[in-house]
Design a protein around this motif. Structure first.
Motif, PDB file in Angstrom:
ATOM      1  N   LYS A   1       0.710  -1.219  -0.090  1.00 51.39           N
ATOM      2  CA  LYS A   1      -0.146  -0.014  -0.095  1.00 51.39           C
ATOM      3  C   LYS A   1       0.847   1.327  -0.085  1.00 51.39           C
ATOM      4  N   LYS A   2       2.029   0.986   0.383  1.00 49.82           N
ATOM      5  CA  LYS A   2       3.116   2.437   0.512  1.00 49.82           C
ATOM      6  C   LYS A   2       3.812   2.137  -0.708  1.00 49.82           C
ATOM      7  N   LEU A   3       3.716   1.218  -1.739  1.00 52.94           N
ATOM      8  CA  LEU A   3       4.624   1.293  -2.938  1.00 52.94           C
ATOM      9  C   LEU A   3       4.309   2.240  -3.865  1.00 52.94           C
ATOM     10  N   THR A   4       5.025   3.062  -4.347  1.00 57.36           N
ATOM     11  CA  THR A   4       4.768   4.289  -5.230  1.00 57.36           C
ATOM     12  C   THR A   4       5.909   4.087  -6.159  1.00 57.36           C
ATOM     13  N   ILE A   5       5.511   4.557  -7.567  1.00 65.14           N
ATOM     14  CA  ILE A   5       6.626   4.637  -8.467  1.00 65.14           C
ATOM     15  C   ILE A   5       7.744   5.121  -8.097  1.00 65.14           C
ATOM     16  N   ALA A   6       7.725   6.152  -7.433  1.00 59.43           N
ATOM     17  CA  ALA A   6       9.174   6.840  -6.974  1.00 59.43           C
ATOM     18  C   ALA A   6       9.887   5.939  -5.908  1.00 59.43           C
ATOM     19  N   ASN A   7       9.036   5.357  -5.019  1.00 62.95           N
ATOM     20  CA  ASN A   7      10.068   4.694  -3.987  1.00 62.95           C
ATOM     21  C   ASN A   7      10.606   3.203  -4.875  1.00 62.95           C
ATOM     22  N   ILE A   8       9.504   2.655  -5.637  1.00 64.33           N
ATOM     23  CA  ILE A   8      10.122   1.514  -6.392  1.00 64.33           C
ATOM     24  C   ILE A   8      11.367   2.064  -7.378  1.00 64.33           C
ATOM     25  N   ALA A   9      11.300   3.206  -7.925  1.00 67.61           N
ATOM     26  CA  ALA A   9      12.555   3.674  -8.579  1.00 67.61           C
ATOM     27  C   ALA A   9      13.765   3.793  -7.836  1.00 67.61           C
ATOM     28  N   ALA A  10      13.653   4.190  -6.386  1.00 69.39           N
ATOM     29  CA  ALA A  10      14.761   4.506  -5.430  1.00 69.39           C
ATOM     30  C   ALA A  10      15.381   3.113  -4.941  1.00 69.39           C
ATOM     31  N   SER A  11      14.262   1.999  -4.805  1.00 66.68           N
ATOM     32  CA  SER A  11      14.635   0.414  -4.610  1.00 66.68           C
ATOM     33  C   SER A  11      15.365   0.043  -5.603  1.00 66.68           C
ATOM     34  N   LEU A  12      15.109   0.127  -6.847  1.00 65.83           N
ATOM     35  CA  LEU A  12      15.799  -0.229  -8.223  1.00 65.83           C
ATOM     36  C   LEU A  12      17.130   0.242  -8.205  1.00 65.83           C
ATOM     37  N   ASN A  13      17.424   1.608  -7.912  1.00 60.06           N
ATOM     38  CA  ASN A  13      18.636   2.082  -8.053  1.00 60.06           C
ATOM     39  C   ASN A  13      19.541   1.675  -7.038  1.00 60.06           C
ATOM     40  N   GLU A  14      18.914   1.287  -5.765  1.00 61.00           N
ATOM     41  CA  GLU A  14      19.725   0.493  -4.721  1.00 61.00           C
ATOM     42  C   GLU A  14      20.190  -0.671  -4.993  1.00 61.00           C
ATOM     43  N   HIS A  15      19.491  -1.523  -5.786  1.00 65.03           N
ATOM     44  CA  HIS A  15      19.874  -2.732  -6.239  1.00 65.03           C
ATOM     45  C   HIS A  15      20.771  -2.778  -7.200  1.00 65.03           C
ATOM     46  N   ARG A  16      20.780  -1.743  -8.153  1.00 67.85           N
ATOM     47  CA  ARG A  16      21.869  -1.723  -9.170  1.00 67.85           C
ATOM     48  C   ARG A  16      23.394  -1.218  -8.235  1.00 67.85           C
ATOM     49  N   SER A  17      23.005  -0.283  -7.446  1.00 70.91           N
ATOM     50  CA  SER A  17      24.256  -0.159  -6.531  1.00 70.91           C
ATOM     51  C   SER A  17      24.703  -1.275  -5.753  1.00 70.91           C
ATOM     52  N   ILE A  18      24.074  -1.972  -5.169  1.00 67.44           N
ATOM     53  CA  ILE A  18      24.549  -3.168  -4.638  1.00 67.44           C
ATOM     54  C   ILE A  18      25.058  -3.925  -5.589  1.00 67.44           C
ATOM     55  N   ALA A  19      24.663  -4.183  -6.576  1.00 66.74           N
ATOM     56  CA  ALA A  19      25.035  -5.418  -7.363  1.00 66.74           C
ATOM     57  C   ALA A  19      26.505  -4.988  -8.066  1.00 66.74           C
ATOM     58  N   GLN A  20      26.234  -3.780  -8.180  1.00 67.94           N
ATOM     59  CA  GLN A  20      27.660  -3.073  -8.949  1.00 67.94           C
ATOM     60  C   GLN A  20      28.836  -3.342  -8.136  1.00 67.94           C
ATOM     61  N   ALA A  21      28.520  -2.818  -6.640  1.00 71.29           N
ATOM     62  CA  ALA A  21      29.824  -3.093  -5.632  1.00 71.29           C
ATOM     63  C   ALA A  21      30.197  -4.400  -5.616  1.00 71.29           C
ATOM     64  N   MET A  22      29.288  -5.382  -5.558  1.00 75.34           N
ATOM     65  CA  MET A  22      29.601  -6.973  -5.455  1.00 75.34           C
ATOM     66  C   MET A  22      30.327  -7.065  -6.848  1.00 75.34           C
ATOM     67  N   LEU A  23      29.886  -6.555  -8.056  1.00 77.47           N
ATOM     68  CA  LEU A  23      30.692  -7.094  -9.226  1.00 77.47           C
ATOM     69  C   LEU A  23      32.053  -6.423  -9.217  1.00 77.47           C
ATOM     70  N   ASP A  24      32.277  -5.291  -8.409  1.00 79.57           N
ATOM     71  CA  ASP A  24      33.261  -4.653  -8.424  1.00 79.57           C
ATOM     72  C   ASP A  24      34.350  -5.238  -7.227  1.00 79.57           C
ATOM     73  N   GLY A  25      33.759  -6.267  -6.583  1.00 79.28           N
ATOM     74  CA  GLY A  25      34.517  -7.034  -5.571  1.00 79.28           C
ATOM     75  C   GLY A  25      34.679  -6.093  -4.290  1.00 79.28           C
ATOM     76  N   ASP A  26      33.937  -5.167  -4.145  1.00 76.66           N
ATOM     77  CA  ASP A  26      33.693  -4.191  -2.922  1.00 76.66           C
ATOM     78  C   ASP A  26      32.794  -4.755  -1.953  1.00 76.66           C
ATOM     79  N   ALA A  27      33.336  -5.518  -0.995  1.00 74.96           N
ATOM     80  CA  ALA A  27      32.124  -6.285  -0.393  1.00 74.96           C
ATOM     81  C   ALA A  27      31.826  -5.142   0.825  1.00 74.96           C
ATOM     82  N   THR A  28      32.674  -4.350   1.367  1.00 79.78           N
ATOM     83  CA  THR A  28      32.198  -3.151   2.246  1.00 79.78           C
ATOM     84  C   THR A  28      31.255  -2.266   1.564  1.00 79.78           C
ATOM     85  N   ALA A  29      31.418  -1.874   0.617  1.00 79.86           N
ATOM     86  CA  ALA A  29      30.483  -0.851  -0.064  1.00 79.86           C
ATOM     87  C   ALA A  29      29.149  -1.591  -0.331  1.00 79.86           C
TER      88      ALA A  29
END
Length: 233
Positions: free
Chosen positions: A175-203
């Motif tokens: 009920k609290k999902l909006t296009i805006a906070n879904i977009a924010a969540s997706l950007n966070e997913h991308r950021s997490i994935a990129q840090a993993m692919l870069d081998g930066d476990a801390t980030a």
């Protein structure tokens, strides 16, 4: 002897029917077809699936044992709805477990086979299309988190995380999902994935923690009627 054979065959048929119902009703809950707090009417389900009440009731009780349903006297089976306390506690557990998964998964991405599987599993997060609040987005969200657990290679962690019923939690938050906070969540997913692919476990761990803490904060903004009432002491 013939009666024993017939009984054995009937038992196999019943067992297959119960397994079928378990799968169908579980998928219905996890895909949002049956919403948190919704009562499941036995007559409707027997008609929908073309089964008798016996196997259905057995399946519903097994789903209740898995904490997906509640069996309420005089009301029957109801899709489990979390209390505010339960939801916040689940998020705290998830944060700890998924930060561990990110650490182990990042280390394992040095293995080319694991890395290739991870890249395939998370491919949808790079698609540019705008997401909207829906069961499809919740499924995509679950697939991303599952990909990290899988990359960790920690089978016990996978079992424990699955028991937290992420989709059930997400549907209650929907009920609290909006296009805006879904977009924010997706950007966070991308950021997490990129840090993993870069081998930066801390980030990667820091970004996962921030991602889940932001999701947890959404619960505080939700009206009390969304949650199951806490039992009176």
């Amino acid at each position: 002897m013939e009666n024993l054979t017939d009984q054995s065959e009937q038992g196999r048929v019943r067992g297959a029917t119960v397994d079928y119902l378990l799968h169908r009703v579980r998928q219905g809950i996890l895909q949002g077809l049956y919403a948190p707090g919704q009562r499941l009417i036995e007559a409707d389900l027997t008609r929908e699936f073309g089964v008798s009440r016996g196997p259905l009731r057995e399946a519903l009780h097994r789903l209740a044992a898995d904490n997906l349903l509640e069996i309420v006297p005089n009301r029957g089976a109801i899709v489990r709805r979390l209390s505010m306390r339960e939801m916040l506690e689940l998020f705290s557990i998830r944060i700890a477990l998924e930060c561990l998964a990110v650490q182990e998964g990042t280390a394992n991405l040095s293995d080319q086979a694991i890395r290739a599987r991870f890249e395939t599993d998370i491919q949808p997060i790079w698609l540019p299309e705008q997401r909207v609040p829906s069961g499809d987005y919740i499924a995509e969200n679950k697939a991303f988190h599952d990909a990290i657990i899988r990359a960790s290679g920690n089978e016990t962690l996978a079992v424990v995380t699955n028991q937290l019923q992420l989709p059930l939690l997400m549907f209650q938050l929907s009920k609290k999902l909006t296009i805006a906070n879904i977009a924010a969540s997706l950007n966070e997913h991308r950021s997490i994935a990129q840090a993993m692919l870069d081998g930066d476990a801390t980030a990667a761990e820091t970004r996962m923690r921030q991602h889940l803490e932001r999701a947890r904060s959404i619960a505080f903004e939700m009206p009390s009627q969304v949650f199951r009432a806490e039992p009176k002491s």
